[in-house]
Design a protein around this motif. Structure first.
Motif, mmCIF file in Angstrom:
data_model
loop_
_atom_site.group_PDB
_atom_site.id
_atom_site.type_symbol
_atom_site.label_atom_id
_atom_site.label_comp_id
_atom_site.label_asym_id
_atom_site.label_seq_id
_atom_site.Cartn_x
_atom_site.Cartn_y
_atom_site.Cartn_z
ATOM 1 N N ASP A 22 0.837 -1.200 0.000
ATOM 2 C CA ASP A 22 0.000 0.000 0.000
ATOM 3 C C ASP A 22 0.871 1.249 0.000
ATOM 4 O OD1 ASP A 22 0.789 -0.198 2.813
ATOM 5 O OD2 ASP A 22 -0.738 1.335 3.162
ATOM 6 N N VAL A 23 0.284 2.333 -0.462
ATOM 7 C CA VAL A 23 0.918 3.646 -0.459
ATOM 8 C C VAL A 23 -0.077 4.623 0.144
ATOM 9 C CG1 VAL A 23 1.803 5.552 -1.864
ATOM 10 C CG2 VAL A 23 2.310 3.186 -2.509
ATOM 11 N N VAL A 24 0.339 5.337 1.176
ATOM 12 C CA VAL A 24 -0.461 6.425 1.739
ATOM 13 C C VAL A 24 0.303 7.713 1.472
ATOM 14 C CG1 VAL A 24 -1.476 7.436 3.799
ATOM 15 C CG2 VAL A 24 -1.446 4.940 3.522
ATOM 16 N N PHE A 25 -0.289 8.596 0.698
ATOM 17 C CA PHE A 25 0.394 9.845 0.354
ATOM 18 C C PHE A 25 0.517 10.726 1.595
ATOM 19 C CE2 PHE A 25 -1.528 9.221 -4.074
ATOM 20 C CZ PHE A 25 -0.349 8.713 -4.591
ATOM 21 N N ASP A 26 1.753 10.920 2.062
ATOM 22 C CA ASP A 26 1.971 11.833 3.178
ATOM 23 C C ASP A 26 2.707 13.094 2.728
ATOM 24 O OD1 ASP A 26 4.496 10.852 2.742
ATOM 25 O OD2 ASP A 26 4.746 9.928 4.712
ATOM 26 N N ASP A 27 2.908 13.223 1.449
ATOM 27 C CA ASP A 27 3.499 14.419 0.850
ATOM 28 C C ASP A 27 2.394 15.114 0.068
ATOM 29 O OD1 ASP A 27 4.673 16.113 -1.212
ATOM 30 O OD2 ASP A 27 6.610 15.255 -0.665
ATOM 31 N N SER A 28 2.017 16.302 0.503
ATOM 32 C CA SER A 28 0.865 16.976 -0.110
ATOM 33 C C SER A 28 1.103 17.304 -1.579
ATOM 34 C CB SER A 28 0.523 18.257 0.658
ATOM 35 O OG SER A 28 1.606 19.175 0.630
ATOM 36 N N ASP A 29 2.358 17.623 -1.955
ATOM 37 C CA ASP A 29 2.630 17.938 -3.361
ATOM 38 C C ASP A 29 2.378 16.724 -4.250
ATOM 39 O OD1 ASP A 29 3.316 20.525 -2.778
ATOM 40 O OD2 ASP A 29 5.473 20.187 -2.811
ATOM 41 N N ILE A 30 2.819 15.553 -3.785
ATOM 42 C CA ILE A 30 2.597 14.337 -4.567
ATOM 43 C C ILE A 30 1.114 14.032 -4.663
ATOM 44 C CG2 ILE A 30 2.978 11.848 -4.634
ATOM 45 C CD1 ILE A 30 5.664 12.288 -3.310
ATOM 46 N N SER A 31 0.424 14.110 -3.548
ATOM 47 C CA SER A 31 -1.010 13.831 -3.525
ATOM 48 C C SER A 31 -1.766 14.782 -4.434
ATOM 49 C CB SER A 31 -1.534 13.936 -2.094
ATOM 50 O OG SER A 31 -2.911 13.638 -2.039
ATOM 51 N N GLN A 32 -1.413 16.057 -4.403
ATOM 52 C CA GLN A 32 -2.123 17.055 -5.198
ATOM 53 C C GLN A 32 -1.794 16.954 -6.680
ATOM 54 O OE1 GLN A 32 -0.881 20.444 -2.865
ATOM 55 N NE2 GLN A 32 -2.851 20.570 -1.834
ATOM 56 N N ALA A 33 -0.561 16.590 -7.005
ATOM 57 C CA ALA A 33 -0.213 16.388 -8.418
ATOM 58 C C ALA A 33 -1.007 15.225 -8.981
ATOM 59 C CB ALA A 33 1.280 16.130 -8.568
ATOM 60 N N PHE A 34 -1.114 14.160 -8.206
ATOM 61 C CA PHE A 34 -1.861 12.979 -8.616
ATOM 62 C C PHE A 34 -3.340 13.311 -8.771
ATOM 63 C CE2 PHE A 34 -3.702 8.686 -7.627
ATOM 64 C CZ PHE A 34 -3.169 8.031 -8.724
ATOM 65 N N ALA A 35 -3.855 14.137 -7.859
ATOM 66 C CA ALA A 35 -5.267 14.509 -7.905
ATOM 67 C C ALA A 35 -5.562 15.484 -9.038
ATOM 68 C CB ALA A 35 -5.688 15.123 -6.571
ATOM 69 N N THR A 36 -4.668 16.422 -9.283
ATOM 70 C CA THR A 36 -4.898 17.423 -10.329
ATOM 71 C C THR A 36 -4.911 16.774 -11.705
ATOM 72 O OG1 THR A 36 -3.844 19.141 -8.998
ATOM 73 C CG2 THR A 36 -4.045 19.558 -11.358
ATOM 74 N N ASN A 37 -3.908 15.973 -11.990
ATOM 75 C CA ASN A 37 -3.818 15.211 -13.238
ATOM 76 C C ASN A 37 -4.135 16.059 -14.467
ATOM 77 O OD1 ASN A 37 -3.050 12.588 -14.134
ATOM 78 N ND2 ASN A 37 -5.125 12.207 -14.779
ATOM 79 N N SER A 38 -3.525 17.232 -14.523
ATOM 80 C CA SER A 38 -3.614 18.063 -15.718
ATOM 81 C C SER A 38 -2.428 17.732 -16.611
ATOM 82 C CB SER A 38 -3.571 19.550 -15.348
ATOM 83 O OG SER A 38 -2.263 19.909 -14.911
ATOM 84 N N VAL A 39 -2.464 18.207 -17.847
ATOM 85 C CA VAL A 39 -1.362 17.946 -18.760
ATOM 86 C C VAL A 39 -0.066 18.563 -18.230
ATOM 87 C CG1 VAL A 39 -1.643 20.002 -20.215
ATOM 88 C CG2 VAL A 39 -0.806 17.866 -21.231
ATOM 89 N N LEU A 40 -0.189 19.500 -17.288
ATOM 90 C CA LEU A 40 0.989 20.144 -16.719
ATOM 91 C C LEU A 40 1.514 19.403 -15.487
ATOM 92 C CD1 LEU A 40 2.841 22.551 -17.176
ATOM 93 C CD2 LEU A 40 1.307 23.942 -15.775
#
Length: 340
Positions: free
Chosen positions: A304-322
């Motif tokens: 399992d992976v629990v995102f404890d780094d907000s930047d990683i979690s937010q990049a994964f959630a945003t999922n824009s071309v950028l």
């Protein structure tokens, strides 16, 4: 788990070669040449041969025509502002869905604004504030698809709403990029961004054949409870492109929304070859230290992976071309480690 691998920011220089900058400013028609110091003007970088106007964009609400190159863009949908920035266009106003603060974008988009945009509400946009920005184009591509919201926005300026089937934030990054690029007269640049991003996904999948056909659960926990994301959402699309299969038990519960609720009594439903969880508005420890969560077989076995780094979690959630390049750099190694 978290990653400290340096982000390559591979999308950062895509449009720099052979591009020229065009700073767009000015007041609305009939207001002479005086500038509005209360809000920044959009700017764009584009090739001389890019796009043609009038541009037509097909949406759920019909075909929207953009007569001239937009000079004052307001971006309201999830990731719409980042998509515009990836194309070299700086919105004068944008919604900050993940409460980044500052310019309202993640670290993968730092430095792309010359002047901070006006912040606009998310679920309930502030229509008067939007109108005061005098936009000539509104982007609401990844949004709820609500008819009243669209009708109100379209009275302010031409509005690019969700595509057919894009309700409840189910507009994928490819469709989002295509529609935003078309509206901005940058269709060719949009196609290039999509092609390069698909290559990045392909390279990551090729590097990790162990992902293929493995089941995965993408979940989250909030102060209210647990949930898991379903096929048709960007998070799931991201891992499917890497070769994973979304948890069939989750898919069996899928409805029209982008996620399903998972009760504490049914937390075993999260079990898959790999479980990936994101805390939303709570500490990551509220997930990783939870006794019922730790009893899930995959979690018990360390898969399992629990995102404890907000930047990683937010990049994964945003999922824009950028943001995708940043997310690939960060989460792929975490997935690979967890599957060992």
């Amino acid at each position: 788990m978290s990653s400290h691998l340096p982000g390559r920011r591979r999308l950062a220089s895509r449009l720099l070669t052979g591009l020229f900058a065009l700073t767009l400013a000015g007041a609305a028609a009939g207001c002479g040449s005086s500038d509005d110091d209360s809000a920044p003007a959009s700017s764009s970088k584009s090739t001389a041969s890019s796009g043609a106007f009038p541009a037509k964009v097909a949406t759920k609400f019909g075909t929207v025509t953009v007569d001239e190159r937009p000079e004052r863009v307001v971006a309201l949908g999830w990731g719409d502002a980042e998509t515009a920035l990836a194309l070299g266009v700086q919105p004068v106003g944008q919604s900050d869905w993940l409460a980044f603060g500052g310019d309202g974008v993640g670290p993968w988009a730092e430095g792309r604004y010359d002047r901070s945009p006006e912040k606009i509400g998310t679920l309930e946009p502030e229509y008067e504030k939007i109108a005061a920005l005098r936009p000539d184009l509104i982007l609401d591509v990844k949004s709820s698809g609500d008819q009243n919201r669209y009708d109100t926005l379209s009275k302010i300026a031409p509005t690019i709403g969700v595509p057919k089937g894009g309700d409840q934030y189910k507009t994928g990054w490819k469709k989002q990029t295509t529609m935003v690029a078309q509206a901005l007269g940058l269709a060719d640049e949009g196609d290039e961004l999509i092609a390069e991003t698909e290559k990045e996904f392909g390279a990551a999948a090729e590097e990790h054949p162990e992902f293929k056909d493995r089941t995965i659960t993408l979940g989250s926990r909030t102060s209210v409870g647990w949930g898991a994301y379903v096929h048709g959402t960007d998070r799931v699309d991201f891992v499917e492109r890497l070769g994973f299969e979304n948890n069939p038990k989750v898919e069996a519960e899928a409805g029209e929304g982008f996620s399903v609720t998972v009760s504490e009594e049914n937390l075993q439903m999260l079990d898959a070859d790999l479980v990936v969880m994101a805390p939303i508005g709570i500490a990551a420890s509220k997930i990783s230290d939870d006794a019922l969560y730790k009893a899930v077989p995959a979690v018990k076995d360390g898969h399992d992976v629990v995102f404890d780094d907000s930047d990683i979690s937010q990049a994964f959630a945003t999922n824009s071309v950028l943001s995708i390049g940043y997310a690939l750099d960060k989460v792929v190694p975490l997935f690979a480690d967890a599957l060992k």
